[in-house]
Structure formats: structure tokens, C-alpha cells
Design an enzyme around this catalytic site. Structure first.
Site, PDB file in Angstrom:
ATOM      1  N   HIS A  31       0.840  -1.198   0.000  1.00  0.00           N
ATOM      2  CA  HIS A  31       0.000   0.000   0.000  1.00  0.00           C
ATOM      3  C   HIS A  31       0.874   1.247   0.000  1.00  0.00           C
ATOM      4  O   HIS A  31       2.024   1.198   0.394  1.00  0.00           O
ATOM      5  CB  HIS A  31      -0.805   0.100   1.310  1.00  0.00           C
ATOM      6  CG  HIS A  31      -1.650  -1.064   1.667  1.00  0.00           C
ATOM      7  ND1 HIS A  31      -3.003  -1.074   1.503  1.00  0.00           N
ATOM      8  CD2 HIS A  31      -1.331  -2.256   2.238  1.00  0.00           C
ATOM      9  CE1 HIS A  31      -3.501  -2.222   1.952  1.00  0.00           C
ATOM     10  NE2 HIS A  31      -2.512  -2.965   2.398  1.00  0.00           N
ATOM     11  N   TYR A  32       0.267   2.389  -0.374  1.00  0.00           N
ATOM     12  CA  TYR A  32       0.812   3.656   0.096  1.00  0.00           C
ATOM     13  C   TYR A  32      -0.132   4.186   1.160  1.00  0.00           C
ATOM     14  O   TYR A  32      -1.315   3.814   1.212  1.00  0.00           O
ATOM     15  CB  TYR A  32       1.095   4.650  -1.021  1.00  0.00           C
ATOM     16  CG  TYR A  32      -0.049   5.242  -1.817  1.00  0.00           C
ATOM     17  CD1 TYR A  32      -1.214   5.735  -1.214  1.00  0.00           C
ATOM     18  CD2 TYR A  32       0.068   5.381  -3.194  1.00  0.00           C
ATOM     19  CE1 TYR A  32      -2.231   6.310  -1.959  1.00  0.00           C
ATOM     20  CE2 TYR A  32      -0.944   5.956  -3.946  1.00  0.00           C
ATOM     21  CZ  TYR A  32      -2.096   6.409  -3.316  1.00  0.00           C
ATOM     22  OH  TYR A  32      -3.097   6.978  -4.056  1.00  0.00           O
ATOM     23  N   THR A  33       0.397   5.102   2.008  1.00  0.00           N
ATOM     24  CA  THR A  33      -0.417   5.585   3.123  1.00  0.00           C
ATOM     25  C   THR A  33      -1.487   6.580   2.660  1.00  0.00           C
ATOM     26  O   THR A  33      -2.566   6.637   3.251  1.00  0.00           O
ATOM     27  CB  THR A  33       0.472   6.264   4.182  1.00  0.00           C
ATOM     28  OG1 THR A  33       1.319   7.220   3.521  1.00  0.00           O
ATOM     29  CG2 THR A  33       1.325   5.241   4.917  1.00  0.00           C
ATOM     30  N   GLU A  96       2.440  -0.777   4.660  1.00  0.00           N
ATOM     31  CA  GLU A  96       2.068   0.593   4.285  1.00  0.00           C
ATOM     32  C   GLU A  96       3.349   1.368   4.003  1.00  0.00           C
ATOM     33  O   GLU A  96       4.269   1.407   4.826  1.00  0.00           O
ATOM     34  CB  GLU A  96       1.291   1.279   5.420  1.00  0.00           C
ATOM     35  CG  GLU A  96      -0.150   0.806   5.564  1.00  0.00           C
ATOM     36  CD  GLU A  96      -1.112   1.438   4.544  1.00  0.00           C
ATOM     37  OE1 GLU A  96      -0.651   2.255   3.717  1.00  0.00           O
ATOM     38  OE2 GLU A  96      -2.297   1.089   4.588  1.00  0.00           O
ATOM     39  N   HIS A 138      -2.635  -3.077  -3.336  1.00  0.00           N
ATOM     40  CA  HIS A 138      -3.980  -2.920  -2.789  1.00  0.00           C
ATOM     41  C   HIS A 138      -4.988  -2.742  -3.934  1.00  0.00           C
ATOM     42  O   HIS A 138      -6.103  -3.274  -3.896  1.00  0.00           O
ATOM     43  CB  HIS A 138      -4.013  -1.723  -1.828  1.00  0.00           C
ATOM     44  CG  HIS A 138      -5.202  -1.705  -0.927  1.00  0.00           C
ATOM     45  ND1 HIS A 138      -5.520  -0.633  -0.137  1.00  0.00           N
ATOM     46  CD2 HIS A 138      -6.169  -2.639  -0.705  1.00  0.00           C
ATOM     47  CE1 HIS A 138      -6.640  -0.921   0.544  1.00  0.00           C
ATOM     48  NE2 HIS A 138      -7.043  -2.118   0.213  1.00  0.00           N
ATOM     49  N   ASP A 148      -3.671   2.368  -4.665  1.00  0.00           N
ATOM     50  CA  ASP A 148      -2.314   2.304  -4.119  1.00  0.00           C
ATOM     51  C   ASP A 148      -1.679   0.916  -4.324  1.00  0.00           C
ATOM     52  O   ASP A 148      -2.397  -0.062  -4.412  1.00  0.00           O
ATOM     53  CB  ASP A 148      -2.329   2.676  -2.617  1.00  0.00           C
ATOM     54  CG  ASP A 148      -3.241   1.794  -1.766  1.00  0.00           C
ATOM     55  OD1 ASP A 148      -4.424   1.657  -2.089  1.00  0.00           O
ATOM     56  OD2 ASP A 148      -2.738   1.230  -0.778  1.00  0.00           O
TER      57      ASP A 148
HETATM   58 ZN    ZN Z   1      -4.075   0.582   0.729  1.00  0.00          ZN
END
Ligand code: ZN
Length: 250
Positions: A31-33, A96, A138, A148
Site C-alpha cells: 500500500h501507500y499511506t 504501508e 492494494h 495504491d
Molecule cells: Zn491501501
């Protein structure tokens, strides 16, 4: 409650948001945050009221926090699906990666951060039986709803370090494309290939919004040079070659 990190260099920064796994681990989900700062993301992921968490948080300078022990089920995937399975949280480890994301100024992931992600992923893949084709974004498991870690994430660099499924995308060129609202057997064939890779596509024969969202997710991960939701020749050919590659490494 604090714990000893599974990934030794990580700092334990416990989140209360986890419960028991229902299945063994076989997916690594990146993921990215999507928040303004890493600190803001850390606060949210550790806030009992937010009901979200991840196993790891990787800062832009390469620091790694572990928020949830790997043995526990962290809450990062939400409503999601891959290969027909819906409880992605139960079967995955979630990382993340700090980046403001498409909402707050999407930017390249710094070198030090990607180096840290690679070291962390390799460590996880040594300790768990996760096939390359199950190292996912994600956006792969929640197309339309999530984008993301996005098209700037260097999946090719990770693959060069033995992480994930990756082939050099077929160059963008001329040729017929399948486009939104189109109908017919070619669309069913596209949807069939998307399902084979793992996406939750319905075989409707109609290039509907859901198909467009899934093609967008495919492009963000595997053909990042152009993310437009249109199944051009490069996208379809890259998908076809991914299926061949995944059957060889599965
Ligand atoms: Zn995510």
C-alpha cells in the site's frame, strides 16, 4: 502491548487494531499511506477508533515500524478479493509505504524507502510461503476503490531483487483497443484473462465500469506508462504474457 518484531531491524510501534487469522499467510499486500505525512499515518494506524492497521509502516527515509505481529490479522485490505477469496486480511501481510498518494501530491518513492521495502519483503518471503504472483497491490484486490501503491511504485526494481511477478510491458503502439461500453466475445476473452490472473472480473461480455476499473488496476501494476482503463494492444498483450509467466512460476 509491545512485542518483538518479526523483522529484526523494525521498531515495534504497537497498534491495537488486529484479531485472529482464519487462514494461513499466502499474500503480501503493498500500500501507500495516502496521507500528508508518515507521522499522521502512524497515528491513524495505531488509533483504536480508526479500525485500520498494517503489519509494517515504511517511512520515506527507510525507517521501518512494525505495528502488528505477523501471526495476527491486521486490518488493511478492507472489502477485497483475489482468486475468488474475500478475506484478504486473514491471508496477507500488509505493508504501508509512506507517500501522500494521488489525493495529496503523489510523488516518486525515494531510493532509501524502496531499498527498505525490498529488504523487508525479502525477509518476509524467506519466512513465509508466498508465491511471486501473490505479491500484490492494494489496487489489485480492490480495483476502483483503491489505487495504491500506484503507477509510480517500482515493481520492476522489486522483481529484479526476486520479489513479485513482473515482465517488461509490451510497448505502447498502434492497433485495435477494447474500450468502455464495447460488447462482444473479445470483451469476454479479456475478462476471462483478468479472472485467470486473479482479478474479480465478471464475465459479462460488456466493457462496463467494473471492467474499466480492473484494467486500470492492471495498468497501475503491470503497464504503468499509461493508466487509462482502455485495453489497448499493449495492455492485452502484457496481460497474456503475465499469464504465461505466472503459470511458469506458480
Ligand atoms: Zn491501501
Amino acid at each position: 502491548m509491545t512485542f518483538i518484531p518479526d523483522f529484526k531491524p523494525a521498531r515495534a510501534q504497537p497498534s491495537p487494531n488486529h484479531d485472529a487469522r482464519a487462514t494461513p499467510i499466502d499474500i503480501l499486500l503493498l500500500h501507500y499511506t495516502g496521507m500528508r505525512s508518515g507521522e499522521a499515518a502512524s497515528e491513524r494506524l495505531c488509533d483504536a477508533d480508526s479500525k485500520v492497521s498494517s503489519h509494517y509502516l515504511v517511512y520515506e527515509d527507510g525507517r521501518v515500524d512494525q505495528l502488528v505481529p505477523e501471526a495476527r490479522r491486521a486490518w488493511h485490505a478492507g472489502i477485497a478479493s483475489w482468486k475468488g477469496e474475500a478475506d484478504i486480511n486473514s491471508r496477507s501481510i500488509g505493508i504501508e509505504i509512506v507517500n501522500p498518494g494521488h489525493e495529496f501530491g503523489y510523488r516518486d518513492f525515494p531510493e532509501a524507502q524502496i531499498d527498505a521495502v525490498i529488504t523487508l519483503c525479502r525477509d518476509i518471503l524467506e519466512r513465509h510461503d508466498i508465491p511471486p504472483a501473490r505479491v500484490l497491490a492494494h489496487s489489485d484486490v480492490a480495483p476502483g476503490r483503491k489505487q495504491d501503491p500506484g503507477e509510480r511504485f517500482p515493481w520492476g526494481r522489486l522483481a529484479a531483487s526476486g520479489i513479485g511477478l513482473w515482465i517488461e510491458p509490451t510497448p505502447i503502439g498502434d492497433g485495435d483497443a477494447l474500450v468502455p461500453t464495447q460488447r462482444g466475445e473479445d470483451v469476454t476473452m479479456l475478462q476471462t484473462m483478468l479472472v485467470k490472473l486473479g482479478y474479480a472480473a465478471a464475465l459479462t461480455g460488456v466493457y462496463d465500469d467494473s471492467t474499466r476499473d480492473i484494467v486500470t488496476a492492471l495498468q497501475q501494476h503491470f503497464r504503468p506508462a499509461r493508466v487509462d482503463g482502455i485495453a489497448d494492444r499493449s495492455t492485452i498483450e502484457t496481460l497474456r504474457r503475465l499469464l504465461t509467466a505466472s503459470s511458469m512460476v506458480a
